[in-house]
Design an enzyme around this catalytic site. Structure first.
Site, PDB file in Angstrom:
ATOM      1  N   GLY A 164     -13.564   0.423  -4.866  1.00 23.54           N
ATOM      2  CA  GLY A 164     -13.544   1.292  -3.678  1.00 23.54           C
ATOM      3  C   GLY A 164     -14.219   0.615  -2.503  1.00 23.54           C
ATOM      4  O   GLY A 164     -13.982  -0.571  -2.229  1.00 23.54           O
ATOM      5  N   THR A 185      -9.732   0.376  -9.290  1.00 24.99           N
ATOM      6  CA  THR A 185      -8.756  -0.548  -8.753  1.00 24.99           C
ATOM      7  C   THR A 185      -8.808  -1.759  -9.672  1.00 24.99           C
ATOM      8  O   THR A 185      -9.658  -1.809 -10.551  1.00 24.99           O
ATOM      9  CB  THR A 185      -9.191  -0.839  -7.296  1.00 24.99           C
ATOM     10  OG1 THR A 185      -9.087   0.374  -6.574  1.00 24.99           O
ATOM     11  CG2 THR A 185      -8.447  -1.947  -6.631  1.00 24.99           C
ATOM     12  N   THR A 240      -4.040  -0.787  -7.167  1.00 30.35           N
ATOM     13  CA  THR A 240      -4.841   0.392  -7.471  1.00 30.35           C
ATOM     14  C   THR A 240      -4.043   1.680  -7.585  1.00 30.35           C
ATOM     15  O   THR A 240      -2.947   1.792  -7.038  1.00 30.35           O
ATOM     16  CB  THR A 240      -5.911   0.586  -6.356  1.00 30.35           C
ATOM     17  OG1 THR A 240      -6.811   1.618  -6.731  1.00 30.35           O
ATOM     18  CG2 THR A 240      -5.277   0.938  -5.030  1.00 30.35           C
ATOM     19  N   ASN A 259      -6.177   4.209  -6.906  1.00 32.18           N
ATOM     20  CA  ASN A 259      -7.389   4.704  -6.260  1.00 32.18           C
ATOM     21  C   ASN A 259      -8.485   4.785  -7.308  1.00 32.18           C
ATOM     22  O   ASN A 259      -8.823   3.763  -7.860  1.00 32.18           O
ATOM     23  CB  ASN A 259      -7.179   6.023  -5.515  1.00 32.18           C
ATOM     24  CG  ASN A 259      -8.328   6.265  -4.533  1.00 32.18           C
ATOM     25  OD1 ASN A 259      -9.131   5.364  -4.299  1.00 32.18           O
ATOM     26  ND2 ASN A 259      -8.415   7.434  -3.960  1.00 32.18           N
ATOM     27  N   ARG A 309       0.845  -1.192   0.000  1.00 31.86           N
ATOM     28  CA  ARG A 309       0.000   0.000   0.000  1.00 31.86           C
ATOM     29  C   ARG A 309       0.887   1.252   0.000  1.00 31.86           C
ATOM     30  O   ARG A 309       1.968   1.252   0.600  1.00 31.86           O
ATOM     31  CB  ARG A 309      -0.833  -0.034   1.279  1.00 31.86           C
ATOM     32  CG  ARG A 309      -1.824   1.095   1.455  1.00 31.86           C
ATOM     33  CD  ARG A 309      -2.967   0.977   0.515  1.00 31.86           C
ATOM     34  NE  ARG A 309      -4.112   1.763   0.947  1.00 31.86           N
ATOM     35  CZ  ARG A 309      -5.096   2.102   0.125  1.00 31.86           C
ATOM     36  NH1 ARG A 309      -5.083   1.729  -1.140  1.00 31.86           N
ATOM     37  NH2 ARG A 309      -6.128   2.798   0.562  1.00 31.86           N
TER      38      ARG A 309
HETATM   39  N1  GLY Z   1      -8.390   3.053  -3.195  1.00 28.99           N
HETATM   40  C1  GLY Z   1      -9.384   2.113  -2.908  1.00 28.99           C
HETATM   41  C2  GLY Z   1      -9.058   1.268  -1.728  1.00 28.99           C
HETATM   42  O1  GLY Z   1      -7.911   1.006  -1.461  1.00 28.99           O
HETATM   43  O2  GLY Z   1      -9.944   0.885  -1.026  1.00 28.99           O
END
Ligand code: GLY
Length: 568
Positions: free
Chosen positions: A473, A380, A398, A400, A108
């Site tokens: 999302g 994503t 992703t 985002n 992440r």
């Molecule tokens: N950007 C979407 C997520 O990580 O939930």
């Protein structure tokens, strides 16, 4: 005729012994289509783009395992699926190895060192509209390349081989789909506004299906990664280009931020559900926890008897979704920075107590269903892979939402994420997905923003049974939840489980999002109970591999996109 030539890339591959061998890959980037379902015995890959799935398949055929294929597929997606495949974003991998090991890799994005809690607020404390969503400031420090190199310790083929298809696709180009053309056209204004240099994603006039997308700068970045490994991204010229881009556009990511980025191994999040073991992602993804909460809140109810898409079953699912998402807003954040009360909010006693105010046939109210009381203080992309040895890999990655920050790193050719918006930029202020949060998910330098990505593997008798995940999302956990129930409880075929209309409740806003093909009689029945139904565009693009009782792999790609399943 050029358009239809067979694209053969003849690759010089260094084998482990140092000798060179020629490998020929027959993938035609100008003539391809999606395969929505395949049943195979040796290995399968499902991803958001046919070319990426084909690259993964080719790697499996050439002796790679599921980890090799997952790496090569992600690299190819970074080229052929610029809206979400990425080098400039981040992701999570959940995997089960043939020896039974469970893996959870966190790559992440992280908040840069000079990020701070109020960085998206003006001097009056008001949110500066759009700053966390578009342009340079919205980007977290990318994690994908670090994640791919961490993953590689479980792979079999040299990284140089896994990246070659992506380099060729970027260098020589490929035909774009109608969906991609429409996506690129939809961001043309933003591309002009949020870039400091011309990008390969822009063209005179409109993109159309069949146009060729060539990305020379991206190819060069991939070559630096091929030649210098992880440092080809986090140090040297690429890091320099990222820092220069940040300086030109008012962003804050520095070379030091890049150099200090690390992917992290986490303990895979696992729980039992009706004799299956669900293995998913722990914090900083809310996915595993939300799945646990939702599935265990209803496990004791006979949902199978209620029936698929019966008003009773859907109402029950909506109410568990509401309660789990209320807890997400309060209790979930990066566990490295915030002590999340994981045990407390997943204990069966707590989950049973959460359902005590559930009234069958009557809509709950989010103003009354608050986060639980405990004693302690959209775009994503997902890919699923399996190999004949029994390694299973689920990756969700992703930028985002679609095309991330819209900012392409000048001369490096890749889009940066806008993941800073997944933090709570101000307590109670919704992010682009309408999710709210507070202290648990506040911005802190080096912290990872809370995610919903839910790469998941379901084990039966400790062997892979389902490999599943989706973009979307905050709708990701509810889509995975519904797909799992569709198969485990409602006995739907894999295609039906993926393609039947989905619905979503996330506590706030207090409404039920439904896809446009959601049955109208069912919507009316729920309205009668007091729910506000909210039709919307497609929810997720779920990729499932199911291991059939005879050991074959059934790979199914979502009908909602260009997604494609390949296998042999
Ligand atoms: N950007 C979407 C997520 O990580 O939930």
């Amino acid at each position: 005729m050029n358009k239809f030539f067979i694209f053969c890339f003849i690759l010089l591959i260094h084998s482990c012994s140092g000798t060179k061998q020629l490998v020929q890959q027959n993938i035609d980037p100008y003539n391809y289509s999606s395969t929505k379902k395949t049943i195979v015995s040796n290995g399968a890959v499902v991803s958001a783009h046919p070319l990426a799935s084909k690259v993964g398949l080719q790697i499996l055929k050439e002796g790679g395992n599921a980890f090799d294929a997952a790496i090569a597929t992600q690299l190819a997606l970074a080229v052929v699926y610029p809206g979400a495949g990425n080098l400039g974003g981040g992701g999570f991998m959940v995997a089960t190895r043939s020896n039974g090991d469970r893996l959870a890799l966190d790559y992440r994005e992280m908040a840069p060192a000079s990020a701070h809690r109020d960085m998206f607020l003006d001097e009056k404390g008001n949110v500066m509209e759009g700053r966390s969503v578009l342009g340079h400031l919205s980007s977290g420090v990318p994690g994908t390349v670090a994640g791919l190199f961490e993953t590689h310790q479980y792979a079999r083929l040299p990284f140089k081989k896994l990246i070659e298809p992506a380099i060729a696709l970027a260098e020589k180009g490929f035909k774009i789909t109608a969906r991609e053309a429409s996506g690129l056209n939809s961001i043309s204004g933003n591309l002009k506004q949020y870039n400091t240099m011309a990008t390969a994603l822009q063209k005179e006039g409109q993109w159309k299906a069949g146009d060729t997308l060539i990305q020379k700068d991206l190819a060069q970045t991939l070559v630096r990664i091929r030649d210098n490994g992880k440092d080809g991204f986090y140090e040297g010229r690429t890091a320099q280009l990222i820092e220069e881009e940040m300086k030109r556009g008012g962003g804050i990511i520095t070379k030091e931020d890049l150099k200090s980025y690390k992917a992290k191994w986490r303990t895979a999040y696992a729980f039992d559900y009706k004799g299956n073991t669900v293995v998913s992602m722990p914090l900083p993804s809310s996915g595993g926890l939300l799945l646990h909460q939702m599935m265990k809140m209803l496990e004791k109810k006979d949902i199978q008897k209620m029936g698929f898409h019966s008003p009773e079953a859907v109402q029950l699912m909506i109410e568990v979704e509401r309660r789990a998402y209320a807890d997400r807003s309060e209790f979930m954040g990066d566990a490295d920075f915030y002590t999340a009360p994981v045990q407390a909010i997943t204990s069966q006693a707590y989950l049973d107590q959460r359902m005590q105010d559930f009234i069958p046939g009557k809509a709950g109210k989010s103003t009354e269903v608050l986060p639980g009381k405990i004693k302690v203080s959209e775009e994503t992309t997902h890919l699923s892979v399996i190999d004949r040895e029994g390694n299973a890999v689920a990756v969700t990655t992703t930028l985002n939402n679609g095309y991330g920050s819209i900012t392409v790193v000048g001369r490096a050719g890749f889009l940066l994420n806008n993941e800073m918006d997944d933090f709570s930029i101000k307590p109670g202020v919704p992010n682009i997905y309408g999710a709210i949060g507070g202290q648990a998910n506040a911005i802190v330098p080096g912290k990872r923003m809370l995610s919903s990505m839910t790469p998941t593997i379901v084990l039966k008798n400790n062997k892979p049974f389902l490999i599943v995940g989706t973009p979307g999302g905050t709708t990701i956990p509810t889509s995975v939840f519904q797909t799992l129930l569709n198969i485990i409880d409602f006995d739907l075929s894999t295609e039906e489980a993926v393609n039947k209309p989905k619905f979503h409740h996330q506590w706030l806003p207090d409404r039920v999002d439904i896809e446009r093909d959601f049955p109208s009689t069912l919507a009316k029945a729920l309205e009668k109970m007091g729910y506000q139904m909210h039709p919307r565009s497609a929810i997720g693009r779920t990729e499932v591999i199911r291991v059939l009782p005879n050991g074959q792999f059934e790979a199914v790609a979502d009908k909602r996109g260009d997604d494609s399943a390949e296998g042999f």
